[in-house]
Design an enzyme around this catalytic site. Structure first.
Site, PDB file in Angstrom:
ATOM      1  N   LYS A 469       8.903 -40.983   7.319  1.00 50.00           N
ATOM      2  CA  LYS A 469       7.835 -42.223   7.261  1.00 50.00           C
ATOM      3  C   LYS A 469       6.818 -41.220   6.271  1.00 50.00           C
ATOM      4  O   LYS A 469       6.046 -40.676   6.709  1.00 50.00           O
ATOM      5  CB  LYS A 469       7.268 -42.551   8.443  1.00 50.00           C
ATOM      6  CG  LYS A 469       6.329 -43.429   8.639  1.00 50.00           C
ATOM      7  CD  LYS A 469       6.134 -43.926  10.012  1.00 50.00           C
ATOM      8  CE  LYS A 469       4.843 -44.614  10.251  1.00 50.00           C
ATOM      9  NZ  LYS A 469       4.528 -45.163  11.425  1.00 50.00           N
ATOM     10  N   ASP A 471       3.252 -41.719   5.115  1.00 50.11           N
ATOM     11  CA  ASP A 471       1.908 -42.626   5.453  1.00 50.11           C
ATOM     12  C   ASP A 471       0.850 -42.437   4.540  1.00 50.11           C
ATOM     13  O   ASP A 471       1.044 -41.348   3.814  1.00 50.11           O
ATOM     14  CB  ASP A 471       1.651 -42.221   6.886  1.00 50.11           C
ATOM     15  CG  ASP A 471       0.838 -43.513   7.519  1.00 50.11           C
ATOM     16  OD1 ASP A 471       0.373 -44.228   7.060  1.00 50.11           O
ATOM     17  OD2 ASP A 471       0.670 -43.441   8.907  1.00 50.11           O
ATOM     18  N   ASP A 541       0.351 -52.345  11.006  1.00 49.00           N
ATOM     19  CA  ASP A 541       0.271 -51.663  12.309  1.00 49.00           C
ATOM     20  C   ASP A 541      -0.111 -52.611  13.585  1.00 49.00           C
ATOM     21  O   ASP A 541      -0.153 -52.303  14.862  1.00 49.00           O
ATOM     22  CB  ASP A 541      -1.352 -51.066  12.343  1.00 49.00           C
ATOM     23  CG  ASP A 541      -0.991 -49.383  11.727  1.00 49.00           C
ATOM     24  OD1 ASP A 541       0.205 -49.187  11.707  1.00 49.00           O
ATOM     25  OD2 ASP A 541      -1.890 -48.751  11.398  1.00 49.00           O
TER      26      ASP A 541
HETATM   27  C1  DGJ Z   1      -0.771 -45.238  10.682  1.00 50.01           C
HETATM   28  C2  DGJ Z   1       0.480 -45.854  10.699  1.00 50.01           C
HETATM   29  O1  DGJ Z   1       0.476 -47.058  10.206  1.00 50.01           O
HETATM   30  C3  DGJ Z   1       0.943 -45.712  12.072  1.00 50.01           C
HETATM   31  O2  DGJ Z   1       2.458 -46.271  12.489  1.00 50.01           O
HETATM   32  C4  DGJ Z   1       1.172 -44.350  12.582  1.00 50.01           C
HETATM   33  O3  DGJ Z   1       2.191 -43.631  11.809  1.00 50.01           O
HETATM   34  C5  DGJ Z   1      -0.375 -43.642  12.236  1.00 50.01           C
HETATM   35  N1  DGJ Z   1      -0.989 -44.040  11.004  1.00 50.01           N
HETATM   36  C6  DGJ Z   1      -0.546 -42.218  12.567  1.00 50.01           C
HETATM   37  O4  DGJ Z   1      -1.568 -41.503  12.194  1.00 50.01           O
END
Ligand code: DGJ
Length: 723
Positions: A469, A471, A541
């Site tokens: 993932k 980010d 989110d």
């Molecule tokens: C933002 C992401 O969208 C969440 O799913 C998660 O991974 C957080 N960051 C972690 O800091």
């Protein structure tokens, strides 16, 4: 043939699907865009006098001319698409036709994501070369027409064949003049946790501009713009759309002139872009994909879905059904250790979940979000057997293992920052603007790129990762790289994106079996550029089932369901505080790449039972949701408290009707949803054994009687013999 040149009229007719796009080279060698719309015969349109009909020839260089690449300074007063300041200090360029080629297939774009072909017959590419004698600037305009769908991919390449450095101040990847001004404009606006709301407004007699200056495509706007007839809806009416394959700051505009012509453009955002082009150098713009639909917005979306799923996304995961995952973020946030993780993993395995994803908090001393970004080594206090040991344990349970990274960031409280305080974007002599206590690495620097490639390669190997993932949780500030000469500092944002693409390209190639998921505080970089490297993106989110109806509905305007991460989380929902049933949460998540994001070991018996049923169900239908044809049926944005969409499998033998009632209403008739695209002569059985005629499902529709708020129903239909 998709592209035909007619020499008598000097026109290029580019046709595919149900659309044509026509270019014309006039007597003076100017390149004009004279048509975009429903399909017409090759060479049938020779010239279009409409925009400048009553203008005498000496007034030809006016703002009404349908320039294909409008440049300023010679009587054109609307939005220019190419602005290059030359050594003389002016920004005028007189681009004249030099030559053209028509080739099978589609070339790649150096350093940039782009659509592609697998066989030459899928598309043809027209390259038109134009030249400005005074400055020596050459422009190569690239047009690829996809034969089946009519999607038109476009970009510009500017080559400095002169002897002086020039400065590119603005470059739009596509700009097209459309006849008429009576349009509605549609775009996808949002915010964190409220991404991609469908906005529709009358265009009016004005200029409409939307975009991002954030250094990311952003939550606030998506790199997409469409004009449509006033009467257009999901199923009918003409739609003209542009989508930009780019992950950074962009601009999209629609501009109406005083002769009822509208210009639609999309490209890099000139407010935060500049590029010094030395003699002999070239600059490649990102690719835009424009789509015409006579079948309303679903017609448009289906063209984007097919192209982006099959000829933008790449790698082994492109055509494979995606694993059902459990992500620990909303379940534990930073508060976990190996024991807790294994407990969740065990519950996940029992439910039939296939992939465990360990989110933020596994590295450095990150027990809160104010530190350690950049220190990509395991926190052995939390995970005494390291990532490698945890990965072995998860693998031995028979599940895949994935890990979270936020590679582009650096915490001021990190070993990396202490070692390299100059690696972040900053301006010497000014304070550094933090967001979520973090700064942004200057991804345009080669040393930063190499460092990330090395560190991530090590972690991906060591962790035997099946999934990553990726980010990115803040937008840029002080984005003027200290590595660049002052006159080049407006290159920083674009160089950042090119650097990011280089890192991603290297890793994706090095680890072809890893499934990469893009994330940027949820859907802050849900764009086609990222889809080229990562076939799925964390949509938002916001995991609340009701909010997700709006978010997934809006996202589907451009992006296929196979790109959308969709998780079932705990209630009360962490973003909205809303209570919805496990069934409703699951029925919404079914519309994307399904997963869970909660502490499974804490679920009630009843929820565990429903979760198990959901896993089973998803395994039976994900071929349909991830590869089938998606159609929006009822919009949650229409205020009626109902949403519905459907999927039809690739072989058309199965369909899924997904119905959602948001708030209940007393004393009303049942909700009736009419399906689309079924075989009218066929019969379908539902999960309860009822037999439905395809014609009835489309003509009359299926009815739903619900009681209470937050109700949902997924109907799985299979073609059958008539009863
Ligand atoms: C933002 C992401 O969208 C969440 O799913 C998660 O991974 C957080 N960051 C972690 O800091």
């Amino acid at each position: 043939m998709s592209i035909v040149y007619t020499s008598e009229s000097r026109t290029f007719t580019l046709s595919g699907g149900n659309t044509s796009y026509v270019l014309h080279i006039d007597d003076m060698g100017n390149l004009l865009g004279i048509y975009w719309g429903s399909r017409i015969p090759d060479g049938a349109l020779k010239h279009d006098p409409a925009p400048y009909f009553s203008i005498s020839s000496d007034e030809f260089y006016t703002t009404h001319t349908p320039w294909e690449i409008p440049t300023p300074g010679r009587g054109y007063y609307s939005d220019a698409s190419l602005v290059v300041v030359n050594a003389g200090g002016d920004d005028t360029a007189d681009l004249k036709y030099v030559s053209h080629t028509i080739t099978p297939g589609k070339p790649g774009l150096e350093g940039l994501p782009a659509t592609y072909t697998e066989e030459d017959g899928e598309a043809q590419t027209l390259t038109i070369k134009l030249h400005d004698d005074l400055t020596g600037i050459t422009v190569e305009a690239l047009y690829t027409m996809f034969e089946q769908s009519g999607a038109l991919a476009r970009s510009l390449r500017v080559v400095n064949e002169g002897s002086d450095t020039v400065s590119i101040e603005k470059i739009m990847s596509a700009s097209t003049l459309l006849r008429g001004a009576d349009w509605d404009i549609v775009h996808l606006k949002g915010a964190w946790a409220r991404e991609r709301n469908v906005i529709r407004n009358p265009l009016g007699e004005a200029e409409y501009a939307l975009g991002s200056r954030r250094g990311a495509s952003s939550q606030e706007e998506n790199p997409f713009i469409a004009l449509c007839e006033k009467s257009a809806d999901e199923f009918k009416g003409e739609v003209y759309a542009m989508s930009l394959i780019y992950s950074g700051s962009f601009l999209a505009t629609a501009d109406v002139d005083n002769r009822e012509n509208s210009r639609l453009s999309i490209g890099l955002n000139p407010d935060v872009f500049g590029w010094m082009l030395k003699p002999g150098e070239s600059f490649q713009s990102p690719e835009s994909v424009q789509v015409y639909s006579a079948d309303g917005f679903n017609g448009m979306s289906q063209i984007y879905h097919t192209l982006y799923r099959k000829r933008l996304a790449r790698g082994v995961w492109r055509d494979m059904v995606r694993p059902i995952l459990i992500n620990n973020w909303e379940g534990t946030y930073f508060d976990f250790n190996e024991e807790k993780i294994l407990e969740i993993a065990k519950s996940a395995k029992e439910l039939g979940i296939e992939l465990f994803v360990l989110d933020d908090g596994w590295f450095g001393k990150r027990n809160i979000d104010n530190c350690s970004l950049g220190d990509w080594y395991c926190n052995m206090e939390k995970l005494p057997n390291g990532i490698s040991g945890l990965s072995d344990r998860i693998h031995s349970m028979g599940m895949m293992f994935g890990l979270w990274f936020e590679p582009e960031m650096i915490s001021p409280d990190s070993d990396l920052y202490r070692a390299h305080p100059d690696w972040c974007l900053h301006i010497e002599g000014r304070s550094r603007s933090e967001a979520r206590w973090q700064l942004t690495l200057d991804m345009g620097r080669e040393d930063v790129q190499e460092y990330l490639i090395d560190v991530l390669t090590r972690e991906m190997r060591n962790g035997k990762l099946d999934y990553v993932k990726w980010d990115m949780n803040r937008n840029m500030a002080e984005a003027f790289s200290v590595m660049l000469e002052p006159e080049c500092r407006f290159e920083t944002q674009h160089r950042y994106i090119l650097g990011l693409y280089r890192v991603l390209d290297t890793l994706v190639e090095r680890f072809p079996n890893i499934l990469f998921e893009c994330c940027a505080s949820g859907g802050g970089r849900f764009d086609p550029g990222m889809t080229y490297y990562m076939p799925q993106t964390w949509t938002s989110d916001d995991t609340d089932a009701v909010e997700r109806l709006y978010i997934q509905y809006g996202t589907s305007f451009v992006y296929p369901a196979s790109t959308m991460g969709a998780h079932v989380s705990a209630v009360p929902n962490h973003q909205t505080g809303r209570m919805t049933s496990m069934r409703m949460r699951g029925d919404v998540a079914i519309g994307g790449n399904f997963g869970f994001e909660l502490d499974l070991s804490k679920m009630s018996e009843e929820d565990t039972k429903t979760a198990r049923e959901l896993v089973e169900q998803v395994k039976g239908i994900r071929e349909i949701t991830q590869k089938g044809t998606f159609t929006r049926l009822v919009s949650p944005f229409n205020g009626k408290q109902v949403a519905a969409w459907q999927f039809i499998s690739e072989d058309e033998s199965e369909a899924l009707l997904c119905f959602y009632r948001i708030l209940g209403k007393p004393n009303t008739a049942p909700d009736i949803v009419r399906m689309k695209g079924l075989d009218p002569n066929a019969y379908y059985t539902d999960d309860e054994g009822n037999i439905w005629s395809g014609a009835v499902l489309m003509g009359h529709g299926m009815w739903f009687t619900t009681r209470g708020d937050y109700q949902s129903k997924i109907v799985h239909l299979k073609k059958t013999e008539k009863a």
